[in-house]
Design a protein around this motif. Structure first.
Motif, PDB file in Angstrom:
ATOM      1  N   UNK A 129       0.827  -1.211   0.000  1.00  0.00           N
ATOM      2  CA  UNK A 129       0.000   0.000   0.000  1.00  0.00           C
ATOM      3  C   UNK A 129       0.861   1.261   0.000  1.00  0.00           C
ATOM      4  N   UNK A 130       1.971   1.239   0.724  1.00  0.00           N
ATOM      5  CA  UNK A 130       2.826   2.422   0.836  1.00  0.00           C
ATOM      6  C   UNK A 130       3.735   2.593  -0.367  1.00  0.00           C
ATOM      7  N   UNK A 131       4.276   1.488  -0.906  1.00  0.00           N
ATOM      8  CA  UNK A 131       5.288   1.573  -1.956  1.00  0.00           C
ATOM      9  C   UNK A 131       4.796   1.095  -3.311  1.00  0.00           C
ATOM     10  N   UNK A 132       3.497   0.803  -3.415  1.00  0.00           N
ATOM     11  CA  UNK A 132       2.811   0.497  -4.654  1.00  0.00           C
ATOM     12  C   UNK A 132       3.045  -0.921  -5.161  1.00  0.00           C
ATOM     13  N   UNK A 133       2.506  -1.214  -6.366  1.00  0.00           N
ATOM     14  CA  UNK A 133       2.239  -2.591  -6.781  1.00  0.00           C
ATOM     15  C   UNK A 133       3.488  -3.443  -6.969  1.00  0.00           C
ATOM     16  N   UNK A 134       4.470  -2.968  -7.738  1.00  0.00           N
ATOM     17  CA  UNK A 134       5.633  -3.808  -8.027  1.00  0.00           C
ATOM     18  C   UNK A 134       6.433  -4.110  -6.762  1.00  0.00           C
ATOM     19  N   UNK A 135       6.584  -3.112  -5.906  1.00  0.00           N
ATOM     20  CA  UNK A 135       7.297  -3.330  -4.650  1.00  0.00           C
ATOM     21  C   UNK A 135       6.509  -4.283  -3.750  1.00  0.00           C
ATOM     22  N   UNK A 136       5.186  -4.143  -3.751  1.00  0.00           N
ATOM     23  CA  UNK A 136       4.358  -5.044  -2.949  1.00  0.00           C
ATOM     24  C   UNK A 136       4.425  -6.476  -3.441  1.00  0.00           C
ATOM     25  N   UNK A 137       4.468  -6.662  -4.771  1.00  0.00           N
ATOM     26  CA  UNK A 137       4.596  -8.014  -5.312  1.00  0.00           C
ATOM     27  C   UNK A 137       5.901  -8.653  -4.853  1.00  0.00           C
ATOM     28  N   UNK A 138       6.990  -7.895  -4.923  1.00  0.00           N
ATOM     29  CA  UNK A 138       8.273  -8.408  -4.460  1.00  0.00           C
ATOM     30  C   UNK A 138       8.247  -8.716  -2.971  1.00  0.00           C
ATOM     31  N   UNK A 139       7.633  -7.846  -2.208  1.00  0.00           N
ATOM     32  CA  UNK A 139       7.563  -8.048  -0.763  1.00  0.00           C
ATOM     33  C   UNK A 139       6.856  -9.363  -0.428  1.00  0.00           C
ATOM     34  N   UNK A 140       5.732  -9.599  -1.058  1.00  0.00           N
ATOM     35  CA  UNK A 140       4.992 -10.822  -0.770  1.00  0.00           C
ATOM     36  C   UNK A 140       5.710 -12.074  -1.228  1.00  0.00           C
ATOM     37  N   UNK A 141       6.211 -12.061  -2.470  1.00  0.00           N
ATOM     38  CA  UNK A 141       6.850 -13.254  -3.018  1.00  0.00           C
ATOM     39  C   UNK A 141       8.138 -13.602  -2.271  1.00  0.00           C
ATOM     40  N   UNK A 142       8.972 -12.598  -2.014  1.00  0.00           N
ATOM     41  CA  UNK A 142      10.248 -12.859  -1.347  1.00  0.00           C
ATOM     42  C   UNK A 142      10.065 -13.213   0.128  1.00  0.00           C
ATOM     43  N   UNK A 143       9.018 -12.669   0.756  1.00  0.00           N
ATOM     44  CA  UNK A 143       8.748 -13.034   2.154  1.00  0.00           C
ATOM     45  C   UNK A 143       8.427 -14.514   2.269  1.00  0.00           C
ATOM     46  N   UNK A 144       7.581 -15.014   1.378  1.00  0.00           N
ATOM     47  CA  UNK A 144       7.253 -16.445   1.431  1.00  0.00           C
ATOM     48  C   UNK A 144       8.459 -17.300   1.111  1.00  0.00           C
ATOM     49  N   UNK A 145       9.308 -16.846   0.185  1.00  0.00           N
ATOM     50  CA  UNK A 145      10.507 -17.602  -0.146  1.00  0.00           C
ATOM     51  C   UNK A 145      11.476 -17.649   1.032  1.00  0.00           C
ATOM     52  N   UNK A 146      11.730 -16.494   1.657  1.00  0.00           N
ATOM     53  CA  UNK A 146      12.654 -16.456   2.792  1.00  0.00           C
ATOM     54  C   UNK A 146      12.111 -17.226   3.990  1.00  0.00           C
ATOM     55  N   UNK A 147      10.820 -17.124   4.244  1.00  0.00           N
ATOM     56  CA  UNK A 147      10.244 -17.846   5.372  1.00  0.00           C
ATOM     57  C   UNK A 147      10.258 -19.350   5.132  1.00  0.00           C
ATOM     58  N   UNK A 148      10.141 -19.778   3.872  1.00  0.00           N
ATOM     59  CA  UNK A 148      10.242 -21.209   3.575  1.00  0.00           C
ATOM     60  C   UNK A 148      11.641 -21.734   3.871  1.00  0.00           C
ATOM     61  N   UNK A 149      12.657 -20.917   3.613  1.00  0.00           N
ATOM     62  CA  UNK A 149      14.018 -21.321   3.954  1.00  0.00           C
ATOM     63  C   UNK A 149      14.192 -21.448   5.459  1.00  0.00           C
TER      64      UNK A 149
END
Length: 307
Positions: A129-149
């Motif tokens: 919401x704060x940094x808009x769509x592309x940054x939000x997509x990266x935030x969500x995808x990379x968070x799930x990837x890092x948490x899976x590790x």
């Protein structure tokens, strides 16, 4: 000097626009592939013909996983590259900020929760919401990837989870903003958004495993998908499957999102907005008229001194 400054700014703008376009194209392609991999039981009858009932070959999952994994990797590389190179030093700082936010959010997955409730979606929603769509997509995808590790959650389900979380952040970035950060209107909108995605995320992720939840089943059994079902039959079967297996689980996720946004949404959103202006800082370059004034100011005293 004027021409050099103008050329530098033009080159930066062109590079930023191209990086943004490439990032948007990559995000669109991976979302399209992901949507197809989730929804293929619904449009498969249109491709194969309704009523043609064949057994499951078992080759769909590896093919979908390979295509989706490669597409996710490609779009992440494109988006990170666009963020890093699209705006000079400020963009590099935004990438560093993304790494810090992903690390913090990934560790939140280690907190024990009840059923589908999870604290990781709060930051994904607010950052998007704060940094808009592309940054939000990266935030969500990379968070799930890092948490899976961190949690050992690696498997064929991971690209689907990354896509689902990426869509949460991406759609959060599409919500309208107001000039007053964290006001009541924004918080209400984020509460509704978080509650809706609590159910929608579970409904989307269920599509990953639903066609294979009853392996070997070759007759319609009410809850499960069978090749050859029409679109209406597929929709009705999935609706029954979702109500039976996931509704309560997802209700806890939606409730957690609502409570966390109400409790922490305003201060965290204002904090993100305040630091955004710092991380998008750009080096100062004089405008042409400022360069002329500065040159005149410097040449004036020398002329007087010469006289």
């Amino acid at each position: 000097m004027r021409a050099a400054g103008r050329g530098l700014r033009t080159e930066q703008v062109v590079h930023a626009v191209r990086s943004t376009q490439y990032s948007a194209l990559g995000m669109f392609l991976v979302s399209l592939i992901g949507a197809a991999s989730f929804l293929y039981p619904f449009f498969l009858p249109a491709l194969a013909g309704v009523g043609e009932r064949g057994g499951r070959s078992g080759v769909e999952v590896p093919l979908v996983f390979t295509a989706l994994g490669a597409a996710c990797l490609l779009v992440l590389l494109l988006l990170v590259q666009g963020q890093a190179s699209g705006g000079g030093r400020g963009a590099s700082k935004m990438v560093a900020l993304l790494g810090v936010l992903v690390a913090v959010d990934a560790t939140l997955r280690l907190i024990p929760t009840l059923l589908g409730a999870s604290p990781i979606f709060l930051l994904i929603i607010l950052v998007g919401y704060a940094y808009r769509a592309s940054f939000g997509f990266l935030m969500g995808a990379l968070t799930l990837f890092a948490s899976a590790l961190l949690t050992g959650g690696l498997g064929p389900w991971l690209p689907y989870q990354m896509l689902g979380a990426g869509w949460v952040g991406m759609t959060a970035g599409m919500l309208p903003r107001s000039s007053d950060s964290g006001n009541r209107r924004e918080i209400v909108a984020l509460v509704i958004f978080g509650g809706a995605w609590g159910f929608l995320y579970g409904a989307i992720l269920n599509l990953m495993e639903w066609p294979y939840s009853a392996p070997g089943l070759d007759t319609r059994a009410g809850l499960y998908w069978v090749p050859g079902m029409s679109f209406g039959e597929t929709t009705a079967a999935y609706w029954r499957y979702y109500l039976t297996t996931s509704l309560v689980y997802d209700a806890f996720r939606a409730g957690a999102n609502i409570v966390l946004v109400l409790a922490l949404g305003r201060p965290l959103l204002r904090l993100l907005d305040r630091y955004r202006s710092r991380f998008i800082w750009q080096p100062w370059t004089p405008y042409p008229n400022e360069s002329e004034n500065h040159h005149t100011a410097e040449s004036g005293p020398s002329v007087v001194a010469a006289r």
